[in-house]
Motif scaffolding. Structure first.
Motif, PDB file in Angstrom:
ATOM      1  N   LEU A 186      -3.189   7.005  13.427  1.00  0.00           N
ATOM      2  CA  LEU A 186      -3.292   6.427  12.098  1.00  0.00           C
ATOM      3  C   LEU A 186      -4.368   5.348  12.118  1.00  0.00           C
ATOM      4  CD1 LEU A 186       0.074   6.592  12.848  1.00  0.00           C
ATOM      5  CD2 LEU A 186       0.141   6.281  10.372  1.00  0.00           C
ATOM      6  N   ALA A 187      -4.885   5.025  10.946  1.00  0.00           N
ATOM      7  CA  ALA A 187      -5.806   3.897  10.791  1.00  0.00           C
ATOM      8  C   ALA A 187      -5.090   2.809  10.010  1.00  0.00           C
ATOM      9  CB  ALA A 187      -7.075   4.331  10.071  1.00  0.00           C
ATOM     10  N   LEU A 188      -5.122   1.576  10.514  1.00  0.00           N
ATOM     11  CA  LEU A 188      -4.430   0.451   9.900  1.00  0.00           C
ATOM     12  C   LEU A 188      -5.416  -0.675   9.606  1.00  0.00           C
ATOM     13  CD1 LEU A 188      -1.347   0.190  12.317  1.00  0.00           C
ATOM     14  CD2 LEU A 188      -1.501   1.514  10.195  1.00  0.00           C
ATOM     15  N   VAL A 189      -5.181  -1.356   8.481  1.00  0.00           N
ATOM     16  CA  VAL A 189      -5.947  -2.553   8.123  1.00  0.00           C
ATOM     17  C   VAL A 189      -4.944  -3.608   7.681  1.00  0.00           C
ATOM     18  CG1 VAL A 189      -7.721  -3.544   6.626  1.00  0.00           C
ATOM     19  CG2 VAL A 189      -7.920  -1.161   7.382  1.00  0.00           C
ATOM     20  N   GLY A 190      -5.104  -4.823   8.168  1.00  0.00           N
ATOM     21  CA  GLY A 190      -4.200  -5.892   7.780  1.00  0.00           C
ATOM     22  C   GLY A 190      -4.339  -6.245   6.308  1.00  0.00           C
ATOM     23  N   GLY A 191      -3.244  -6.749   5.719  1.00  0.00           N
ATOM     24  CA  GLY A 191      -3.273  -7.108   4.309  1.00  0.00           C
ATOM     25  C   GLY A 191      -2.178  -8.091   3.960  1.00  0.00           C
ATOM     26  N   GLY A 192      -2.183  -8.548   2.714  1.00  0.00           N
ATOM     27  CA  GLY A 192      -1.181  -9.499   2.262  1.00  0.00           C
ATOM     28  C   GLY A 192      -1.513 -10.923   2.663  1.00  0.00           C
ATOM     29  N   HIS A 229       0.847  -1.201   0.000  1.00  0.00           N
ATOM     30  CA  HIS A 229       0.000   0.000   0.000  1.00  0.00           C
ATOM     31  C   HIS A 229       0.876   1.242   0.000  1.00  0.00           C
ATOM     32  CE1 HIS A 229      -3.175   2.802   1.449  1.00  0.00           C
ATOM     33  NE2 HIS A 229      -2.199   3.305   2.172  1.00  0.00           N
ATOM     34  N   ILE A 230       0.438   2.273  -0.727  1.00  0.00           N
ATOM     35  CA  ILE A 230       1.048   3.599  -0.656  1.00  0.00           C
ATOM     36  C   ILE A 230      -0.072   4.634  -0.671  1.00  0.00           C
ATOM     37  CG2 ILE A 230       3.345   3.138  -1.616  1.00  0.00           C
ATOM     38  CD1 ILE A 230       2.260   3.854  -4.379  1.00  0.00           C
ATOM     39  N   SER A 231       0.100   5.706   0.082  1.00  0.00           N
ATOM     40  CA  SER A 231      -0.898   6.783   0.079  1.00  0.00           C
ATOM     41  C   SER A 231      -0.280   8.043   0.659  1.00  0.00           C
ATOM     42  CB  SER A 231      -2.139   6.395   0.894  1.00  0.00           C
ATOM     43  OG  SER A 231      -1.806   6.177   2.254  1.00  0.00           O
ATOM     44  N   PHE A 232      -0.719   9.193   0.152  1.00  0.00           N
ATOM     45  CA  PHE A 232      -0.313  10.480   0.709  1.00  0.00           C
ATOM     46  C   PHE A 232      -1.213  10.830   1.888  1.00  0.00           C
ATOM     47  CE2 PHE A 232       1.306  10.927  -3.651  1.00  0.00           C
ATOM     48  CZ  PHE A 232       2.578  11.431  -3.409  1.00  0.00           C
ATOM     49  N   ASN A 233      -0.692  11.689   2.770  1.00  0.00           N
ATOM     50  CA  ASN A 233      -1.564  12.226   3.809  1.00  0.00           C
ATOM     51  C   ASN A 233      -2.408  13.356   3.220  1.00  0.00           C
ATOM     52  OD1 ASN A 233       0.330  14.314   3.651  1.00  0.00           O
ATOM     53  ND2 ASN A 233       0.352  14.663   5.857  1.00  0.00           N
ATOM     54  N   GLN A 234      -3.206  14.003   4.048  1.00  0.00           N
ATOM     55  CA  GLN A 234      -4.216  14.927   3.537  1.00  0.00           C
ATOM     56  C   GLN A 234      -3.627  16.180   2.900  1.00  0.00           C
ATOM     57  OE1 GLN A 234      -4.300  13.351   6.439  1.00  0.00           O
ATOM     58  NE2 GLN A 234      -6.257  12.290   6.570  1.00  0.00           N
ATOM     59  N   ASP A 235      -2.450  16.639   3.345  1.00  0.00           N
ATOM     60  CA  ASP A 235      -1.878  17.858   2.760  1.00  0.00           C
ATOM     61  C   ASP A 235      -0.704  17.565   1.829  1.00  0.00           C
ATOM     62  OD1 ASP A 235       0.214  17.223   4.443  1.00  0.00           O
ATOM     63  OD2 ASP A 235       0.034  19.007   5.703  1.00  0.00           O
ATOM     64  N   GLY A 251      -2.210  -3.681   4.898  1.00  0.00           N
ATOM     65  CA  GLY A 251      -2.721  -3.402   3.562  1.00  0.00           C
ATOM     66  C   GLY A 251      -3.272  -2.011   3.376  1.00  0.00           C
ATOM     67  N   VAL A 252      -3.569  -1.303   4.471  1.00  0.00           N
ATOM     68  CA  VAL A 252      -4.042   0.082   4.410  1.00  0.00           C
ATOM     69  C   VAL A 252      -3.393   0.854   5.546  1.00  0.00           C
ATOM     70  CG1 VAL A 252      -6.019   1.641   4.620  1.00  0.00           C
ATOM     71  CG2 VAL A 252      -6.269  -0.507   3.362  1.00  0.00           C
ATOM     72  N   VAL A 253      -2.802   2.000   5.223  1.00  0.00           N
ATOM     73  CA  VAL A 253      -2.285   2.935   6.225  1.00  0.00           C
ATOM     74  C   VAL A 253      -2.864   4.302   5.891  1.00  0.00           C
ATOM     75  CG1 VAL A 253      -0.261   3.898   7.375  1.00  0.00           C
ATOM     76  CG2 VAL A 253      -0.106   1.658   6.258  1.00  0.00           C
ATOM     77  N   GLU A 254      -3.677   4.840   6.760  1.00  0.00           N
ATOM     78  CA  GLU A 254      -4.257   6.162   6.536  1.00  0.00           C
ATOM     79  C   GLU A 254      -3.773   7.105   7.619  1.00  0.00           C
ATOM     80  OE1 GLU A 254      -6.936   9.108   4.749  1.00  0.00           O
ATOM     81  OE2 GLU A 254      -5.831   7.334   4.083  1.00  0.00           O
ATOM     82  N   MET A 255      -3.048   8.136   7.204  1.00  0.00           N
ATOM     83  CA  MET A 255      -2.558   9.136   8.142  1.00  0.00           C
ATOM     84  C   MET A 255      -3.640  10.175   8.427  1.00  0.00           C
ATOM     85  SD  MET A 255       1.282   9.822   6.616  1.00  0.00           S
ATOM     86  CE  MET A 255       1.738  10.849   8.034  1.00  0.00           C
ATOM     87  N   LEU A 256      -3.465  10.908   9.516  1.00  0.00           N
ATOM     88  CA  LEU A 256      -4.302  12.064   9.830  1.00  0.00           C
ATOM     89  C   LEU A 256      -3.374  13.263   9.909  1.00  0.00           C
ATOM     90  CD1 LEU A 256      -7.022  13.299  10.496  1.00  0.00           C
ATOM     91  CD2 LEU A 256      -6.658  12.685  12.895  1.00  0.00           C
ATOM     92  N   PHE A 257      -3.146  13.893   8.751  1.00  0.00           N
ATOM     93  CA  PHE A 257      -2.165  14.964   8.621  1.00  0.00           C
ATOM     94  C   PHE A 257      -0.833  14.474   9.185  1.00  0.00           C
ATOM     95  CE2 PHE A 257      -6.210  17.106   8.194  1.00  0.00           C
ATOM     96  CZ  PHE A 257      -5.972  17.959   7.128  1.00  0.00           C
ATOM     97  N   ARG A 258      -0.287  15.140  10.231  1.00  0.00           N
ATOM     98  CA  ARG A 258       0.988  14.713  10.811  1.00  0.00           C
ATOM     99  C   ARG A 258       0.836  14.324  12.279  1.00  0.00           C
ATOM    100  NH1 ARG A 258       5.773  16.032   8.239  1.00  0.00           N
ATOM    101  NH2 ARG A 258       5.518  17.063   6.230  1.00  0.00           N
ATOM    102  N   CYS A 259      -0.353  13.942  12.679  1.00  0.00           N
ATOM    103  CA  CYS A 259      -0.556  13.670  14.097  1.00  0.00           C
ATOM    104  C   CYS A 259      -0.225  12.219  14.428  1.00  0.00           C
ATOM    105  CB  CYS A 259      -1.982  14.025  14.514  1.00  0.00           C
ATOM    106  SG  CYS A 259      -3.205  12.775  14.139  1.00  0.00           S
TER     107      CYS A 259
END
Length: 449
Positions: free
Chosen positions: A156-162, A98-104, A145-153
């Motif tokens: 984080l939200a995580l979901v298992g994957g693979g 998984h890859i993702s940018f944070n909100q900003d 499998g999912v990493v969601e940041m909350l700006f720089r705080c």
């Protein structure tokens, strides 16, 4: 609905949206499918997010190890990986999930078969990593499998994957990096396809449904039915105030726009083919959409659903991987499986998008031709009259890249599932090929770059 981890209740999020009361879910939707609930006791709210991930100033980059963590962690924190001989080998690109940018767009996150990592974009550096043990067997796996940041705080939200997930793929784990552990969870009956965060909301995307939770107490405030959504497509505005959420509608080619402040739902029939990708500007005013055909990108007014502009990525079919608006809403970036990053000029008066007149619906067969050339009407291909990108950056065809605009003027950041990070600059006047400023393999230790 929500099952807390073993943690003492913490104070609620200090940044609720005062003018946006949550919408109660309808009884019909609740009866059809609801998340698994722990009815023994209400879940404790997650701790208040605090800004703790800071970018490294350019002048200090050489003096700090890329393997160190800039997060203020408790004494029980999992230490960041060091450069010693006992360190687990850095993962290959095939281990990237998984890859993702944070909100900003200032950071990006990577989920791997062994944990997750957080990186700063400008200047590029690894901020911290967490290598998680495999759940139960201690074999050193632990896919995220999912990493969601909350700006720089710290939240984080995580979901298992693979093949060897660290958490069940049907759970969203709320991770507090100050404590280096999960402090809450949300459980569902089917795998989680995506997660989006605001300071006041958690949005969980399943295959055919989206759940919206209040961040302060993990209370379910809305459910949305969608068309099949295996990619977990969803976008939410980030500016304080009224919340705008975009997701697939129930019909092919349709997007649904929820304006929670105005208590209004808008459906936009964006394409005749299935929607493959979309993006929402941070202020919730503009939506960019692309279909599975991948040749055209359309920009809509989120409030009224008006088509404001249409741009052309190319003439051949392509899979669109990401769309991104610049902060000033002057540009739109697009990445696809063709390997070229495109930047388009937006010709939209952002000060009055709510009153912009819609473009006439484009004729799918006949281009617009001036009267003197009307005798060849229907002969010229439509793409002769399309708006093409002003700047391009060419990468490897077939690789999956996501794109965002950098904080430095006229720069673009690109992250690839092959483990690559690029930062490049475009000329807004002359256009053409972008200038590459940086290139890194972010899976390698810094001393091997």
């Amino acid at each position: 609905m929500a099952s807390p981890a073993a943690a003492a209740p913490a104070p609620p999020n200090p940044n609720p949206v005062p003018d946006d009361p949550p919408l109660p879910p309808s009884q019909e939707e609740e009866d059809e499918e609801t998340p698994d609930a722990d009815t023994s006791s209400p879940p404790p709210p997650p701790p208040a997010p605090t800004t703790s991930i800071e970018p490294t100033p350019s002048g200090d980059e050489e003096s700090e190890s890329d393997d160190s963590s800039s997060v203020s962690s408790a004494a029980s924190s999992v230490p960041a990986a060091s450069g010693g001989a006992a360190e687990r080998p850095f993962p290959a690109a095939k281990d990237l999930l998984h890859i993702s940018f944070n909100q900003d767009y200032g950071c990006f996150a990577a989920g791997t078969k062994s944990g997750f990592r957080i990186y700063n974009c400008d200047p590029f550096r690894e901020i911290f990593r967490r290598d998680l043990a495999a759940e139960g067997d201690g074999s050193g796996g632990g896919g995220i499998g999912v990493v969601e940041m909350l700006f720089r705080c710290n939240i984080l939200a995580l979901v298992g994957g693979g093949d060897n997930p660290h958490y069940p793929p049907n759970k969203v784990m709320i991770w507090d990096d100050h404590q280096s552990r999960c402090i809450g969870e949300l459980s569902f009956r089917s795998p989680v396809r995506g997660v989006r965060l605001r300071r006041d909301r958690i949005i969980v995307v399943l295959e055919n449904k989206i759940f919206v939770y209040n961040f302060a107490d993990l209370k379910l405030v809305h459910q949305i039915e969608t068309a099949p959504n295996p990619k977990g497509l969803c976008a939410v505005s980030q500016q304080p105030g009224s919340i705008v959420l975009v997701c697939p509608g129930v019909q092919k080619g349709q997007v649904r726009v929820e304006h929670y402040g105005a208590r209004k739902t808008k459906f936009i029939n964006a394409h005749t083919s299935r929607v493959a990708c979309f993006a929402l500007s941070q202020d919730g005013r503009l939506i960019a959409t692309a279909s599975t055909k991948g040749t055209l990108v359309r920009i809509y007014n989120a409030a009224e659903g008006n088509l404001l502009q249409e741009v052309r990525r190319g003439a051949d079919r392509a899979e669109i991987y990401s769309l991104a608006f610049s902060n000033n809403l002057q540009y739109l970036a697009v990445s696809s499986d063709k390997g070229t990053i495109h930047v388009f000029n937006l010709k939209i008066n952002v000060g009055s998008t709510a009153n912009d007149k819609p473009m006439p619906a484009p004729d799918p067969e006949v281009p617009h031709i001036s009267p003197p050339l009307s005798f060849i009407k229907g002969v010229l291909p439509k793409y002769f009259h399309s708006e093409w990108s002003v700047a391009q950056f060419r990468l490897h065809e077939g690789e999956q890249y996501i794109v965002a605009f950098g904080h430095e003027k006229n720069t673009v950041a690109v992250v690839g599932m092959d483990g690559s990070f690029y930062r490049c600059q475009f000329d807004p006047v002359n256009g053409g090929e972008m200038l590459q400023l940086e290139c890194y393999n972010f899976l390698k230790p810094s001393d091997q770059q």
